[in-house]
Design a protein around this motif. Sequence first.
Motif, PDB file in Angstrom:
ATOM      1  N   VAL A 115     102.990  16.372 -65.848  1.00  0.00           N
ATOM      2  CA  VAL A 115     102.221  17.190 -64.920  1.00  0.00           C
ATOM      3  C   VAL A 115     101.947  16.350 -63.674  1.00  0.00           C
ATOM      4  O   VAL A 115     101.586  15.174 -63.792  1.00  0.00           O
ATOM      5  N   PRO A 116     102.115  16.893 -62.480  1.00  0.00           N
ATOM      6  CA  PRO A 116     101.843  16.104 -61.273  1.00  0.00           C
ATOM      7  C   PRO A 116     100.358  15.904 -61.036  1.00  0.00           C
ATOM      8  O   PRO A 116      99.517  16.612 -61.615  1.00  0.00           O
ATOM      9  N   ALA A 117     100.032  14.960 -60.168  1.00  0.00           N
ATOM     10  CA  ALA A 117      98.636  14.657 -59.843  1.00  0.00           C
ATOM     11  C   ALA A 117      97.898  15.875 -59.295  1.00  0.00           C
ATOM     12  O   ALA A 117      96.681  15.975 -59.416  1.00  0.00           O
ATOM     13  N   SER A 118      98.632  16.803 -58.711  1.00  0.00           N
ATOM     14  CA  SER A 118      98.034  17.996 -58.114  1.00  0.00           C
ATOM     15  C   SER A 118      97.719  19.086 -59.128  1.00  0.00           C
ATOM     16  O   SER A 118      97.102  20.103 -58.779  1.00  0.00           O
ATOM     17  N   GLY A 119      98.130  18.907 -60.384  1.00  0.00           N
ATOM     18  CA  GLY A 119      97.874  19.921 -61.406  1.00  0.00           C
ATOM     19  C   GLY A 119      98.993  20.946 -61.473  1.00  0.00           C
ATOM     20  O   GLY A 119     100.067  20.777 -60.891  1.00  0.00           O
ATOM     21  N   VAL A 120      98.726  22.035 -62.187  1.00  0.00           N
ATOM     22  CA  VAL A 120      99.745  23.066 -62.396  1.00  0.00           C
ATOM     23  C   VAL A 120      99.170  24.428 -62.016  1.00  0.00           C
ATOM     24  O   VAL A 120      98.221  24.903 -62.650  1.00  0.00           O
ATOM     25  N   PRO A 121      99.728  25.075 -60.995  1.00  0.00           N
ATOM     26  CA  PRO A 121      99.256  26.431 -60.666  1.00  0.00           C
ATOM     27  C   PRO A 121      99.754  27.427 -61.696  1.00  0.00           C
ATOM     28  O   PRO A 121     100.949  27.482 -61.998  1.00  0.00           O
ATOM     29  N   LEU A 122      98.839  28.203 -62.267  1.00  0.00           N
ATOM     30  CA  LEU A 122      99.204  29.156 -63.319  1.00  0.00           C
ATOM     31  C   LEU A 122      98.759  30.557 -62.924  1.00  0.00           C
ATOM     32  O   LEU A 122      97.625  30.749 -62.447  1.00  0.00           O
ATOM     33  N   GLU A 123      99.635  31.521 -63.146  1.00  0.00           N
ATOM     34  CA  GLU A 123      99.258  32.914 -62.952  1.00  0.00           C
ATOM     35  C   GLU A 123      98.164  33.284 -63.962  1.00  0.00           C
ATOM     36  O   GLU A 123      98.088  32.685 -65.049  1.00  0.00           O
ATOM     37  N   PRO A 124      97.300  34.264 -63.630  1.00  0.00           N
ATOM     38  CA  PRO A 124      96.160  34.578 -64.510  1.00  0.00           C
ATOM     39  C   PRO A 124      96.535  34.831 -65.961  1.00  0.00           C
ATOM     40  O   PRO A 124      95.862  34.335 -66.871  1.00  0.00           O
ATOM     41  N   GLU A 125      97.627  35.578 -66.211  1.00  0.00           N
ATOM     42  CA  GLU A 125      97.985  35.883 -67.602  1.00  0.00           C
ATOM     43  C   GLU A 125      98.495  34.633 -68.325  1.00  0.00           C
ATOM     44  O   GLU A 125      98.246  34.452 -69.522  1.00  0.00           O
ATOM     45  N   VAL A 126      99.180  33.773 -67.594  1.00  0.00           N
ATOM     46  CA  VAL A 126      99.661  32.521 -68.187  1.00  0.00           C
ATOM     47  C   VAL A 126      98.484  31.593 -68.455  1.00  0.00           C
ATOM     48  O   VAL A 126      98.404  30.941 -69.505  1.00  0.00           O
ATOM     49  N   ARG A 127      97.566  31.547 -67.520  1.00  0.00           N
ATOM     50  CA  ARG A 127      96.378  30.717 -67.695  1.00  0.00           C
ATOM     51  C   ARG A 127      95.585  31.164 -68.924  1.00  0.00           C
ATOM     52  O   ARG A 127      95.104  30.333 -69.703  1.00  0.00           O
TER      53      ARG A 127
END
Length: 254
Positions: free
Chosen positions: A113-125
């Motif tokens: 995972v990069p230092a910036s984190g992982v953007p996740l769509e609401p359903e995936v989150r």
Amino acid sequence: MSINHQLIGSGPRNVVVLHGWFGDHQVWEPVFPLLDQHMFTYAFMDFRGYGPARGVEGLHSMNEMAADAIELADQLGWVRFSVAGHSMGGKAAQRVAIDGGPRVAAVVGVTPVPASGVPLEPEVRAMFAAVPVSDDAARAVIASSLGAQPRRRELVECILQQQRSTTDPVAARDYFHAFADSDFSCEADLLTQPLLVLVGEYDVGISEAFVRATFPQIYPHVEIEQIPGSGHYPMIETPTALVAHIERFLLTHG
């Protein structure tokens, strides 16, 4: 506090190895017989809430994970060491390099995972957030990270069992926010050590396209290599190839 770990090897090059979200340091066991124990000493560490450290209280944050890794190096008497980490542990490895400064010789991120984190769509989150309490959610997350891997069904159950038998659910919940949401990319210029990022051919979650679009923007000096035949868990799927990539890099830079 004593940091739980397993030592492999007795060589002059020291390496702290960090596991990911699904399971403790035992996820690395397939690589143990393949390691060069004459050239390296590896310390496979458990984060708080995992394995023998399951009952150890903590904040379960990136800063704490990195601090514990550096504390482990202190306890082992390692003045200088490299760090390797898988997935969530790959993000923690970046934090170790930033906080450890010149003590850290080199960094290897395995499907990190990069230092910036992982953007996740609401359903995936929502699916990720349910992993600590839902086997179905856990299976879905694991399966998606393996992509079209030929042994996908067998691997899903293996990784799920590893997670359930070694991981505290409350810690897993906290660590999800730590790896997905925390962002220390503003400090990326402090990571000046040689950096290798390894990506799996079949990995959908931390795909090669995602890595190549993200990591060079954060760390312009990063080296990126693909591991053919692997998804998100090359230590299980392609351990021989994984060890070859890691040790070749650390013999040059570590």
